[in-house]
Design a protein around this motif. Structure first.
Motif, short mmCIF file in Angstrom:
data_model
loop_
_atom_site.label_atom_id
_atom_site.label_comp_id
_atom_site.label_asym_id
_atom_site.label_seq_id
_atom_site.Cartn_x
_atom_site.Cartn_y
_atom_site.Cartn_z
N UNK A 78 0.79 -1.22 0.00
CA UNK A 78 0.00 0.00 0.00
C UNK A 78 0.83 1.28 0.00
N UNK A 79 1.84 1.34 0.87
CA UNK A 79 2.63 2.57 0.97
C UNK A 79 3.31 2.90 -0.35
N UNK A 80 3.94 1.90 -0.94
CA UNK A 80 4.63 2.14 -2.22
C UNK A 80 3.64 2.46 -3.32
N UNK A 81 2.52 1.73 -3.35
CA UNK A 81 1.53 1.96 -4.39
C UNK A 81 1.01 3.40 -4.33
N UNK A 82 0.67 3.85 -3.13
CA UNK A 82 0.13 5.21 -3.01
C UNK A 82 1.20 6.26 -3.31
N UNK A 83 2.44 6.00 -2.91
CA UNK A 83 3.52 6.95 -3.22
C UNK A 83 3.71 7.07 -4.73
N UNK A 84 3.71 5.91 -5.43
CA UNK A 84 3.85 5.94 -6.89
C UNK A 84 2.64 6.61 -7.55
N UNK A 85 1.47 6.36 -7.00
CA UNK A 85 0.25 6.98 -7.53
C UNK A 85 0.32 8.50 -7.40
N UNK A 139 -1.74 0.48 12.65
CA UNK A 139 -1.06 -0.72 12.15
C UNK A 139 -1.71 -1.33 10.92
N UNK A 140 -2.54 -0.56 10.23
CA UNK A 140 -3.21 -1.07 9.04
C UNK A 140 -2.28 -1.11 7.83
N UNK A 196 -3.00 12.95 3.82
CA UNK A 196 -2.05 12.81 4.92
C UNK A 196 -2.73 12.40 6.23
N UNK A 197 -3.82 13.04 6.67
CA UNK A 197 -4.46 12.61 7.93
C UNK A 197 -4.89 11.14 7.91
N UNK A 198 -5.43 10.69 6.79
CA UNK A 198 -5.83 9.30 6.67
C UNK A 198 -4.62 8.38 6.75
N UNK A 199 -3.54 8.73 6.06
CA UNK A 199 -2.32 7.92 6.11
C UNK A 199 -1.76 7.79 7.52
#
Length: 191
Positions: A131-138, A162-163, A152-155
């Motif tokens: 998820x982290x990489x996918x959203x960063x690339x997106x 721990x999600x 950012x608040x959601x992240x």
């Protein structure tokens, strides 16, 4: 009997262009009952309802179809297909419209195709979604620094609960699903 009458008698619209014909075939029997719209969990966010979209397809109004974001908001839940009294493959037709819009370069909703591409690239690389990489690339693909700020608040909440967890990206080597991806491209090219 003229050609238009003959074609109409066979149930084929004489005005439907070839790229749209397979979608038209899927929805030509739509009786405009509205069950698809009533079943759709995303219809509240759509600019036109699914029922209205099928009418546009029936009349081959491509400009109106592809200026809409309705088919981009389809989450492929299959409620419309399951509940359609005529048994029409409406979810498939929505997917077909997405593919045609990309091939025509007519994307009213430009973020969705970018998201799908980044999602599939991440799955191809790791065999799962990171998820982290996918959203960063997106976010990098969108080239708009304001978009990630809104998320950012959601992240922060997701990380705190721990999600999702930060992971280092793999820049080198073959992805876990590269062979499968190559084979899918070969099959698509052959069809």
């Amino acid at each position: 009997m003229d050609h238009a009458s003959e074609v109409a008698q066979q149930g084929i619209s004489p005005h439907v262009s070839e790229p749209m014909r397979h979608i038209w075939e899927k929805v030509k029997a739509c009786m405009q009952c509205g069950t698809c719209t009533g079943s759709c969990p995303n219809s509240h966010a759509m600019d036109i309802t699914p029922r209205a979209l099928w009418r546009l397809v029936q009349f081959n109004l491509k400009d109106d179809i592809f200026s809409s974001k309705t088919f981009w908001l389809c989450s492929s839940c299959y409620y419309c297909t399951l509940r359609c009294p005529r048994g029409l493959p409406l979810t498939e037709a929505m997917g077909d419209l997405k593919r045609l819009a990309v091939s025509f370069g007519k994307m009213a909703e430009k973020r969705s195709p970018v998201f799908y591409r980044v999602f599939l690239e991440t799955v191809r690389r790791y065999g799962r979604v990171r998820e982290m990489e996918m959203m960063a690339r997106y976010f990098m693909s969108l080239k708009n620094p304001m978009v990630p700020i809104a998320f950012t608040p959601l992240g922060i909440k997701l990380i705190a609960k721990g999600k999702i967890s930060p992971q280092f990206p793999s820049f080198f080597g073959e992805g876990k699903l590269d062979a499968l991806s190559r084979k899918a491209k070969e099959v698509e090219a052959g069809s």
